[in-house]
Design a protein around this motif. Sequence first.
Motif, PDB file in Angstrom:
ATOM      1  N   ARG A  67      -4.914 -16.401 -34.330  1.00  0.00           N
ATOM      2  CA  ARG A  67      -4.358 -15.194 -33.737  1.00  0.00           C
ATOM      3  C   ARG A  67      -4.751 -15.216 -32.399  1.00  0.00           C
ATOM      4  N   THR A  68      -3.858 -14.600 -31.499  1.00  0.00           N
ATOM      5  CA  THR A  68      -4.266 -14.336 -30.048  1.00  0.00           C
ATOM      6  C   THR A  68      -4.213 -12.979 -30.032  1.00  0.00           C
ATOM      7  N   TYR A  69      -5.116 -12.422 -28.722  1.00  0.00           N
ATOM      8  CA  TYR A  69      -5.370 -10.993 -28.542  1.00  0.00           C
ATOM      9  C   TYR A  69      -4.791 -10.705 -27.232  1.00  0.00           C
ATOM     10  N   PRO A  70      -4.505  -9.508 -27.002  1.00  0.00           N
ATOM     11  CA  PRO A  70      -4.033  -9.172 -25.363  1.00  0.00           C
ATOM     12  C   PRO A  70      -4.932  -9.654 -24.453  1.00  0.00           C
ATOM     13  N   ASP A  71      -6.158  -9.613 -24.595  1.00  0.00           N
ATOM     14  CA  ASP A  71      -6.973  -9.956 -23.618  1.00  0.00           C
ATOM     15  C   ASP A  71      -7.320 -11.573 -23.470  1.00  0.00           C
ATOM     16  N   GLY A  72      -6.675 -12.208 -24.308  1.00  0.00           N
ATOM     17  CA  GLY A  72      -6.840 -13.810 -24.110  1.00  0.00           C
ATOM     18  C   GLY A  72      -7.781 -14.417 -25.053  1.00  0.00           C
ATOM     19  N   ARG A  73      -8.348 -13.559 -25.958  1.00  0.00           N
ATOM     20  CA  ARG A  73      -9.528 -14.077 -27.282  1.00  0.00           C
ATOM     21  C   ARG A  73      -8.465 -14.919 -27.936  1.00  0.00           C
ATOM     22  N   MET A  74      -8.940 -15.699 -28.814  1.00  0.00           N
ATOM     23  CA  MET A  74      -8.297 -16.359 -29.801  1.00  0.00           C
ATOM     24  C   MET A  74      -9.117 -16.602 -31.135  1.00  0.00           C
ATOM     25  N   ASP A  75      -8.396 -16.597 -32.354  1.00  0.00           N
ATOM     26  CA  ASP A  75      -8.934 -17.203 -33.479  1.00  0.00           C
ATOM     27  C   ASP A  75      -8.239 -18.471 -33.912  1.00  0.00           C
ATOM     28  N   ILE A  76      -9.142 -19.595 -33.906  1.00  0.00           N
ATOM     29  CA  ILE A  76      -8.659 -20.895 -34.010  1.00  0.00           C
ATOM     30  C   ILE A  76      -9.432 -21.418 -35.427  1.00  0.00           C
ATOM     31  N   LEU A  77      -8.661 -22.265 -36.147  1.00  0.00           N
ATOM     32  CA  LEU A  77      -9.190 -22.982 -37.131  1.00  0.00           C
ATOM     33  C   LEU A  77      -9.593 -24.608 -36.577  1.00  0.00           C
ATOM     34  N   THR A  78     -10.693 -25.015 -36.999  1.00  0.00           N
ATOM     35  CA  THR A  78     -10.845 -26.575 -36.227  1.00  0.00           C
ATOM     36  C   THR A  78     -11.256 -27.431 -37.421  1.00  0.00           C
ATOM     37  N   MET A  79     -11.202 -28.704 -37.254  1.00  0.00           N
ATOM     38  CA  MET A  79     -11.420 -29.574 -38.286  1.00  0.00           C
ATOM     39  C   MET A  79     -12.456 -30.667 -37.644  1.00  0.00           C
ATOM     40  N   GLY A  80     -13.541 -31.001 -37.949  1.00  0.00           N
ATOM     41  CA  GLY A  80     -14.539 -31.994 -37.625  1.00  0.00           C
ATOM     42  C   GLY A  80     -13.960 -33.485 -37.824  1.00  0.00           C
ATOM     43  N   ARG A  81     -14.074 -33.998 -36.848  1.00  0.00           N
ATOM     44  CA  ARG A  81     -13.267 -35.438 -36.741  1.00  0.00           C
ATOM     45  C   ARG A  81     -14.368 -36.802 -36.352  1.00  0.00           C
ATOM     46  N   GLN A  82     -14.777 -36.653 -35.258  1.00  0.00           N
ATOM     47  CA  GLN A  82     -15.540 -38.093 -35.064  1.00  0.00           C
ATOM     48  C   GLN A  82     -16.932 -37.888 -34.109  1.00  0.00           C
ATOM     49  N   ARG A  83     -17.860 -38.100 -34.822  1.00  0.00           N
ATOM     50  CA  ARG A  83     -19.214 -37.947 -34.338  1.00  0.00           C
ATOM     51  C   ARG A  83     -19.596 -38.661 -33.012  1.00  0.00           C
ATOM     52  N   PHE A  84     -20.350 -38.229 -32.106  1.00  0.00           N
ATOM     53  CA  PHE A  84     -20.491 -38.822 -30.790  1.00  0.00           C
ATOM     54  C   PHE A  84     -21.976 -38.791 -30.455  1.00  0.00           C
ATOM     55  N   GLU A  85     -22.402 -39.246 -29.548  1.00  0.00           N
ATOM     56  CA  GLU A  85     -23.458 -39.370 -28.639  1.00  0.00           C
ATOM     57  C   GLU A  85     -23.383 -38.955 -27.206  1.00  0.00           C
ATOM     58  N   ILE A  86     -23.916 -38.097 -26.868  1.00  0.00           N
ATOM     59  CA  ILE A  86     -23.956 -37.516 -25.623  1.00  0.00           C
ATOM     60  C   ILE A  86     -24.756 -38.499 -24.416  1.00  0.00           C
ATOM     61  N   ILE A  87     -23.989 -39.253 -23.721  1.00  0.00           N
ATOM     62  CA  ILE A  87     -24.523 -39.972 -22.571  1.00  0.00           C
ATOM     63  C   ILE A  87     -24.872 -39.638 -21.427  1.00  0.00           C
ATOM     64  N   GLU A  88     -24.151 -38.387 -20.962  1.00  0.00           N
ATOM     65  CA  GLU A  88     -24.576 -37.342 -19.791  1.00  0.00           C
ATOM     66  C   GLU A  88     -23.533 -36.523 -19.902  1.00  0.00           C
ATOM     67  N   VAL A  89     -24.043 -35.181 -19.467  1.00  0.00           N
ATOM     68  CA  VAL A  89     -23.736 -34.111 -19.184  1.00  0.00           C
ATOM     69  C   VAL A  89     -22.913 -33.591 -17.809  1.00  0.00           C
ATOM     70  N   ASN A  90     -21.811 -33.290 -17.671  1.00  0.00           N
ATOM     71  CA  ASN A  90     -21.189 -32.814 -16.340  1.00  0.00           C
ATOM     72  C   ASN A  90     -21.041 -31.351 -16.421  1.00  0.00           C
ATOM     73  N   ASP A  91     -21.541 -30.629 -15.287  1.00  0.00           N
ATOM     74  CA  ASP A  91     -21.314 -29.093 -15.209  1.00  0.00           C
ATOM     75  C   ASP A  91     -20.532 -28.730 -14.077  1.00  0.00           C
ATOM     76  N   GLU A  92     -19.615 -29.686 -13.575  1.00  0.00           N
ATOM     77  CA  GLU A  92     -19.042 -29.325 -12.464  1.00  0.00           C
ATOM     78  C   GLU A  92     -17.908 -28.237 -12.534  1.00  0.00           C
ATOM     79  N   ARG A  93     -17.714 -27.903 -14.042  1.00  0.00           N
ATOM     80  CA  ARG A  93     -16.745 -26.774 -14.307  1.00  0.00           C
ATOM     81  C   ARG A  93     -17.466 -25.931 -14.984  1.00  0.00           C
ATOM     82  N   SER A  94     -16.605 -24.605 -15.137  1.00  0.00           N
ATOM     83  CA  SER A  94     -17.191 -23.311 -15.868  1.00  0.00           C
ATOM     84  C   SER A  94     -17.676 -23.773 -17.046  1.00  0.00           C
ATOM     85  N   PHE A  95     -17.271 -24.714 -18.107  1.00  0.00           N
ATOM     86  CA  PHE A  95     -17.862 -25.276 -19.151  1.00  0.00           C
ATOM     87  C   PHE A  95     -18.432 -26.469 -19.131  1.00  0.00           C
ATOM     88  N   PHE A  96     -19.156 -27.042 -19.916  1.00  0.00           N
ATOM     89  CA  PHE A  96     -19.914 -28.444 -19.796  1.00  0.00           C
ATOM     90  C   PHE A  96     -18.783 -29.409 -20.369  1.00  0.00           C
TER      91      PHE A  96
END
Length: 204
Positions: A67-96
């Motif tokens: 579902r999408t909403y007029p203000d841009g909100r969304m309802d999504i369904l996701t499926m877990g896929r691949q495990r990962f280890e975090i080597i380094e975090v980048n914070d140059e954008r609004s999200f990590f």
Amino acid sequence: MNDLLPLFPLDLVLFPETPLPLHIFEPRYKEMVGECLREKSPFGMVRSNGRTLANAGCTAEIVDLLRTYPDGRMDILTMGRQRFEIIEVNDERSFFRGQVEPFSDDEAALPAPPELRTSTLEMHGELTKLASIEQVQFEEEHPLLSFQLASNLPVDLDFKQTLLEMRSERERLKVLLDYYSKVIPKLQAMMFGKKKAGGNGWVH
């Protein structure tokens, strides 16, 4: 993975091959999910307590835009896929975003014997019945049965994170079996106590 993986920190643990519905409302994550939808690319779910990120997470593939909403909100369904280890975090954008290294179970790990799978499934069924948790059918031969079972349990997130990071299905099932062995007697005692209290001391 050479590219930076968008990261979605939440106080939960996503397992491979398990579904996770999400309501997207923060502007930075609306931007992130919008990009993933356009590029048909995954993002990384990683547990966060609001201050720190876990060292490992799981990629989430968007399998349905519910579902999408007029203000841009969304309802999504996701499926877990691949495990990962975090080597380094980048914070140059609004999200990590993160430089991550995918991992799976160790090839040298001993396989889970059929009797271990059967016992774990049986005890899982007993626990969910006692705890009035929705009964779900599982494939006994699923290579990641432990994740299927754990995702169905309202257990401590530290416990789930430990399972996520383990690299042996056999060892994960043994940990779950030990958990069931400790919790089921406690639930049975609670049920016994409730029956006595409800029947003036007599068990019906």
